[in-house]
Design a protein around this motif. Structure first.
Motif, short mmCIF file in Angstrom:
data_model
loop_
_atom_site.label_atom_id
_atom_site.label_comp_id
_atom_site.label_asym_id
_atom_site.label_seq_id
_atom_site.Cartn_x
_atom_site.Cartn_y
_atom_site.Cartn_z
N LEU A 73 -11.83 17.83 -38.35
CA LEU A 73 -10.68 16.40 -38.07
C LEU A 73 -11.10 14.99 -37.29
CD1 LEU A 73 -7.93 14.71 -38.44
CD2 LEU A 73 -7.31 16.01 -36.45
N VAL A 74 -11.63 14.16 -37.05
CA VAL A 74 -12.26 12.89 -36.76
C VAL A 74 -11.06 11.97 -37.15
CG1 VAL A 74 -13.73 11.05 -37.27
CG2 VAL A 74 -13.74 12.86 -37.81
N VAL A 75 -10.63 11.04 -35.66
CA VAL A 75 -9.63 10.02 -35.17
C VAL A 75 -10.85 8.73 -34.87
CG1 VAL A 75 -7.41 9.28 -34.05
CG2 VAL A 75 -7.51 11.46 -35.37
N MET A 76 -10.07 7.72 -35.90
CA MET A 76 -10.93 6.64 -35.46
C MET A 76 -9.40 5.54 -34.62
SD MET A 76 -14.39 3.89 -35.80
CE MET A 76 -13.95 3.62 -37.74
N PRO A 77 -9.27 4.72 -33.47
CA PRO A 77 -8.43 4.06 -33.71
C PRO A 77 -9.23 2.72 -33.85
CG PRO A 77 -8.82 5.45 -31.59
CD PRO A 77 -9.65 5.49 -31.89
N SER A 78 -7.34 2.17 -33.63
CA SER A 78 -8.29 0.38 -33.62
C SER A 78 -6.97 -0.64 -33.21
CB SER A 78 -7.85 -0.47 -35.66
OG SER A 78 -7.60 -1.47 -36.00
N VAL A 79 -7.39 -0.47 -32.05
CA VAL A 79 -6.69 -1.39 -31.18
C VAL A 79 -7.70 -2.18 -30.39
CG1 VAL A 79 -5.04 0.63 -30.33
CG2 VAL A 79 -7.11 0.51 -28.99
N ASN A 80 -6.16 -3.11 -29.72
CA ASN A 80 -7.13 -4.55 -28.96
C ASN A 80 -7.41 -4.05 -27.73
OD1 ASN A 80 -4.47 -5.36 -27.61
ND2 ASN A 80 -3.97 -6.43 -29.80
N SER A 81 -7.73 -4.95 -26.72
CA SER A 81 -7.84 -4.31 -25.14
C SER A 81 -7.07 -4.35 -24.54
CB SER A 81 -8.94 -5.21 -25.31
OG SER A 81 -8.62 -6.93 -24.90
N VAL A 82 -5.80 -5.30 -24.73
CA VAL A 82 -4.14 -4.92 -24.11
C VAL A 82 -4.20 -3.79 -24.76
CG1 VAL A 82 -2.70 -6.25 -23.98
CG2 VAL A 82 -4.48 -7.18 -24.41
N TYR A 83 -3.64 -3.09 -25.95
CA TYR A 83 -3.56 -1.61 -26.18
C TYR A 83 -3.71 -0.90 -25.16
CZ TYR A 83 0.76 -4.21 -29.58
OH TYR A 83 1.47 -4.96 -30.22
N ALA A 84 -5.33 -0.90 -24.73
CA ALA A 84 -5.96 -0.31 -24.72
C ALA A 84 -5.82 0.48 -23.09
CB ALA A 84 -7.84 -0.74 -25.07
N THR A 85 -5.52 -0.68 -22.53
CA THR A 85 -5.46 -0.53 -21.01
C THR A 85 -3.92 0.21 -20.91
OG1 THR A 85 -4.48 -3.09 -20.89
CG2 THR A 85 -6.35 -2.04 -20.30
N HIS A 86 -3.37 0.27 -22.12
CA HIS A 86 -1.82 1.16 -21.89
C HIS A 86 -2.18 2.63 -21.19
CE1 HIS A 86 2.40 3.00 -22.24
NE2 HIS A 86 2.37 2.58 -22.22
N PRO A 87 -1.58 3.82 -20.35
CA PRO A 87 -1.66 4.56 -19.86
C PRO A 87 -1.65 6.06 -20.52
CG PRO A 87 0.08 3.84 -18.25
CD PRO A 87 -0.64 2.02 -19.06
N GLN A 88 -0.59 5.42 -21.42
CA GLN A 88 -0.33 6.55 -21.93
C GLN A 88 -1.99 6.59 -23.12
OE1 GLN A 88 1.60 9.08 -22.19
NE2 GLN A 88 -0.16 9.87 -24.13
N PHE A 89 -2.38 5.79 -23.91
CA PHE A 89 -3.56 5.31 -24.69
C PHE A 89 -4.87 6.59 -24.19
CE2 PHE A 89 -7.20 4.14 -26.56
CZ PHE A 89 -6.97 3.39 -27.76
N GLY A 90 -5.04 6.21 -22.68
CA GLY A 90 -6.00 7.00 -22.22
C GLY A 90 -5.92 8.69 -22.89
N ALA A 91 -4.74 8.95 -21.66
CA ALA A 91 -4.22 10.24 -21.99
C ALA A 91 -4.22 10.70 -23.28
CB ALA A 91 -2.83 10.22 -20.83
N SER A 92 -3.36 10.40 -24.20
CA SER A 92 -3.87 10.70 -25.61
C SER A 92 -5.02 10.92 -26.59
CB SER A 92 -2.90 9.50 -26.34
OG SER A 92 -1.38 9.52 -25.97
N ILE A 93 -6.04 10.20 -25.63
CA ILE A 93 -7.14 9.90 -26.59
C ILE A 93 -8.02 11.73 -25.71
CG2 ILE A 93 -9.55 9.35 -25.81
CD1 ILE A 93 -8.32 7.48 -28.06
N ALA A 94 -7.36 11.33 -24.49
CA ALA A 94 -7.91 13.20 -23.56
C ALA A 94 -7.83 14.06 -23.64
CB ALA A 94 -7.79 12.84 -22.38
N THR A 95 -6.52 13.80 -24.95
CA THR A 95 -5.70 15.08 -25.02
C THR A 95 -5.70 15.96 -26.50
OG1 THR A 95 -3.48 14.82 -24.35
CG2 THR A 95 -3.21 16.42 -26.00
N LEU A 96 -6.50 14.74 -26.62
CA LEU A 96 -7.19 14.93 -28.65
C LEU A 96 -8.27 15.66 -28.66
CD1 LEU A 96 -5.48 11.83 -30.45
CD2 LEU A 96 -4.46 14.66 -30.76
N ARG A 97 -9.27 14.57 -28.20
CA ARG A 97 -10.12 15.25 -27.46
C ARG A 97 -9.97 17.07 -26.54
NH1 ARG A 97 -13.22 9.40 -25.27
NH2 ARG A 97 -13.52 9.40 -27.41
N GLY A 98 -9.22 17.13 -25.74
CA GLY A 98 -10.19 18.48 -25.54
C GLY A 98 -9.19 19.88 -26.48
#
Length: 183
Positions: free
Chosen positions: A116-141
């Protein structure tokens, strides 16, 4: 040898409007493409464009889970790519929620360790949301190949700066090809 089966799953971000060109390119590159989209992405595409995509792939464009009495509409995937993936979808995937077909597929793919490959499409404002970074880390993990950041993935830009034509679809398809070769 049969063509590898690619599940191309899109969410309601502007790059999904270019999915017909991506499907055409993937077909030319030897993929057997099955296209799925979130319900909102399907609305964005419109039923006329969806019919054209169904003709191109020879398969129904899925946006709803099959009913218990239906047989599976697609062959088994060799790899799946979720692109574009919105802030909402990335967070939904990481939390294991299944409100639509795409999220349900991702939950199953994560659980079964399917490629499975996931490639986001978010602007830089959305990317600063703390849940987004945590979600990226969860999926990679969980073993998902997340294409995000300066290391060969999607890089967010300020709102209104990038258009759908700037989305790096080629990165997602290249990552999918590499995952199929490993299997």
């Amino acid at each position: 040898m049969d063509a590898p089966v690619l599940y191309l799953l899109g969410c309601a971000a502007p790059p999904v409007l270019d999915v017909a060109g991506v499907v055409d390119g993937a077909l030319r590159d030897g993929w057997d493409v099955c296209l799925g989209v979130t319900p909102v992405a399907r609305t964005w595409l419109g039923e006329e464009r969806v019919r054209g995509l169904e003709e191109a792939t020879g398969r129904p464009v899925r946006s709803a889970p099959r009913t218990p009495e239906e047989t599976d509409l697609w062959p088994a995937a060799d790899v799946a790519v979720v692109a574009p993936a919105t802030l909402n979808s990335v967070n939904t995937f990481a939390l294991g929620l299944t409100p639509d077909f795409v999220a349900g597929f991702v939950a199953e793919a994560v659980g079964k360790r399917w490629p499975l490959v996931v490639m986001p499409s978010v602007n830089s404002v959305y990317a600063t949301h703390p849940q987004f970074g945590a979600s990226i880390a969860t999926l990679r993990g969980a073993g998902v190949r997340v294409l995000y950041g300066e290391d060969g993935g999607f890089v967010p830009r300020p709102p209104g700066v990038a258009g759908p034509e700037d989305y790096p679809w080629h990165l997602a398809l290249s990552a999918a090809r590499r995952l199929v070769r490993r299997a």
